[in-house]
Scaffold this active site. Structure first.
Site, mmCIF file in Angstrom:
data_model
loop_
_atom_site.group_PDB
_atom_site.id
_atom_site.type_symbol
_atom_site.label_atom_id
_atom_site.label_comp_id
_atom_site.label_asym_id
_atom_site.label_seq_id
_atom_site.Cartn_x
_atom_site.Cartn_y
_atom_site.Cartn_z
ATOM 1 N N SER A 1 102.455 -25.176 -27.844
ATOM 2 C CA SER A 1 101.351 -25.385 -28.792
ATOM 3 C C SER A 1 100.961 -24.067 -29.438
ATOM 4 C CB SER A 1 100.136 -25.965 -28.062
ATOM 5 O OG SER A 1 98.986 -25.798 -28.884
ATOM 6 N N ASP B 1 98.466 -28.446 -33.322
ATOM 7 C CA ASP B 1 97.217 -29.143 -32.985
ATOM 8 C C ASP B 1 96.279 -29.152 -34.172
ATOM 9 O OD1 ASP B 1 97.406 -29.984 -30.198
ATOM 10 O OD2 ASP B 1 97.572 -27.848 -29.733
ATOM 11 N N ASP C 1 99.899 -33.268 -22.391
ATOM 12 C CA ASP C 1 99.316 -32.168 -23.148
ATOM 13 C C ASP C 1 97.993 -31.734 -22.520
ATOM 14 O OD1 ASP C 1 98.436 -30.416 -25.095
ATOM 15 O OD2 ASP C 1 98.267 -31.919 -26.682
ATOM 16 N N MET D 1 94.239 -34.674 -34.005
ATOM 17 C CA MET D 1 92.961 -34.973 -33.336
ATOM 18 C C MET D 1 91.917 -35.081 -34.434
ATOM 19 S SD MET D 1 93.568 -32.417 -30.149
ATOM 20 C CE MET D 1 94.855 -31.547 -31.066
ATOM 21 N N HIS E 1 100.091 -33.086 -33.710
ATOM 22 C CA HIS E 1 99.118 -33.828 -32.903
ATOM 23 C C HIS E 1 97.810 -33.904 -33.685
ATOM 24 C CE1 HIS E 1 96.649 -33.816 -28.848
ATOM 25 N NE2 HIS E 1 96.470 -34.915 -29.553
ATOM 26 N N MET F 1 96.868 -37.197 -22.659
ATOM 27 C CA MET F 1 96.085 -35.960 -22.629
ATOM 28 C C MET F 1 95.667 -35.677 -21.192
ATOM 29 S SD MET F 1 95.799 -34.659 -25.716
ATOM 30 C CE MET F 1 94.735 -33.332 -25.181
ATOM 31 N N MET G 1 92.841 -30.307 -35.699
ATOM 32 C CA MET G 1 91.497 -30.755 -35.296
ATOM 33 C C MET G 1 90.568 -30.699 -36.500
ATOM 34 S SD MET G 1 91.051 -28.900 -31.617
ATOM 35 C CE MET G 1 92.458 -28.640 -30.508
ATOM 36 N N HIS H 1 104.510 -27.626 -31.279
ATOM 37 C CA HIS H 1 103.345 -28.519 -31.224
ATOM 38 C C HIS H 1 102.220 -27.934 -32.090
ATOM 39 C CE1 HIS H 1 100.962 -31.678 -29.176
ATOM 40 N NE2 HIS H 1 99.971 -30.799 -29.132
HETATM 41 C C1 DX5 Z 1 94.101 -29.581 -26.688
HETATM 42 C C2 DX5 Z 1 95.408 -29.481 -27.435
HETATM 43 C C3 DX5 Z 1 96.514 -28.913 -26.600
HETATM 44 C C4 DX5 Z 1 96.261 -27.505 -26.146
HETATM 45 C C5 DX5 Z 1 97.289 -27.092 -25.137
HETATM 46 O O1 DX5 Z 1 93.176 -30.273 -27.423
HETATM 47 O O2 DX5 Z 1 95.841 -30.763 -27.849
HETATM 48 O O3 DX5 Z 1 97.754 -29.023 -27.265
HETATM 49 O O4 DX5 Z 1 96.229 -26.596 -27.197
HETATM 50 O O5 DX5 Z 1 96.947 -25.831 -24.655
HETATM 51 P P1 DX5 Z 1 97.032 -25.495 -23.103
HETATM 52 O O6 DX5 Z 1 98.430 -25.704 -22.678
HETATM 53 O O7 DX5 Z 1 96.589 -24.067 -23.049
HETATM 54 O O8 DX5 Z 1 96.088 -26.429 -22.382
HETATM 55 ZN ZN ZN Z 2 97.963 -31.025 -28.530
#
Ligand code: DX5
Ligand code: ZN
Length: 240
Positions: free
Chosen positions: A14, A41, A183, A74, A72, A145, A43, A39
């Protein structure tokens, strides 16, 4: 056992934990380290409290990165934004079941597919696997998750491996084998339970990018995952 059992575990670092001011170098590092996917993320400050990256970054990543982009989402209202991310270059786009209602989940799957992307559905820690059971036969990936979505660097929620088992069971009953991704808080010390339960794709943020030597960290994660795979296979064979 799961059909994917003997395939190598995929690792999807990620980049939320990467150095944004030196992203190209961090991407090159994980590529050298043998990462399977990247990956991303996304948000929106609404579905989750944090605000991170979006379409322009995915577009730029696509120009220079040859690893598949595992996006991903979110975000609230994923139906509106799935086309933006697919057009920007997402190879697989994963939306949250908690962000859709009615038949929007089904629509999201069909939309991503119609645009030529693979599609995943994600469940937050408090969401039962039953909430995605109807989509399991239709998606390419189910994301479990193992932390509350929103931030990297959190601790793995013990018991998340039981949810992986449930997803694997639902898939087996449906006669399908989507990728099962986990994840949150995953690293050499926490991956054992989820891999033994049948997870075949690990998202790792801090375990890779906060390590002194990310390439070595990736190699260690892979070695540990394959070790767990091998002993699960041996155990299964012994009980067959
Ligand atoms: C959390 C994200 C993850 C996160 C993973 O909301 O979806 O992908 O960044 O990071 P680590 O491995 O540090 O938990
Ligand atoms: Zn993620």
């Amino acid at each position: 056992m799961v059909m994917t059992m003997f395939e190598p575990v995929r690792i999807s670092p990620s980049i939320l934990s990467a150095d944004f001011m030196d992203l190209a170098s961090d991407i090159a590092t994980i590529q050298r380290g043998g990462a399977d996917w990247v990956h991303v993320d996304v948000m929106d400050g609404h579905f989750v409290p944090n605000l991170t990256m979006g379409v322009p970054l995915v577009k730029q990543l696509k120009r220079s990165c040859t690893m598949p982009l595992d996006v991903h989402l979110m975000i609230s209202n994923p139906l509106r934004q799935i086309p933006w991310f697919v057009e920007a270059g997402a190879d697989i786009v994963t939306f949250h079941i908690e962000a859709v209602s009615g038949d929007e989940g089904l629509q999201a799957v069909e939309l991503a597919r119609s645009l030529g992307a693979q599609v995943g559905v994600a469940v937050k820690p408090a969401t039962p696997v039953g909430a995605v059971a109807h989509l399991v036969p239709l998606v390419d990936m189910v994301l479990v998750m193992s932390v509350e979505p929103g931030f990297s660097g959190q601790s793995y929620i013990e018991g998340s491996e039981l949810k992986v088992t449930e997803v694997v069971d639902v898939a087996r009953e449906a006669g399908c084998a989507p990728v099962v991704q986990v994840d949150g808080g995953i690293g050499p010390g926490t991956l054992g339970g989820v891999v033994a339960a049948g997870a075949d794709c690990l998202v790792c943020g801090n375990a890779v990018f906060a390590a002194n030597a990310p390439e070595r960290a990736l190699a260690d994660i892979r070695a540990r995952a394959e070790e767990v795979r091998a002993s699960s296979a041996a155990e299964a064979a012994a009980h067959a």
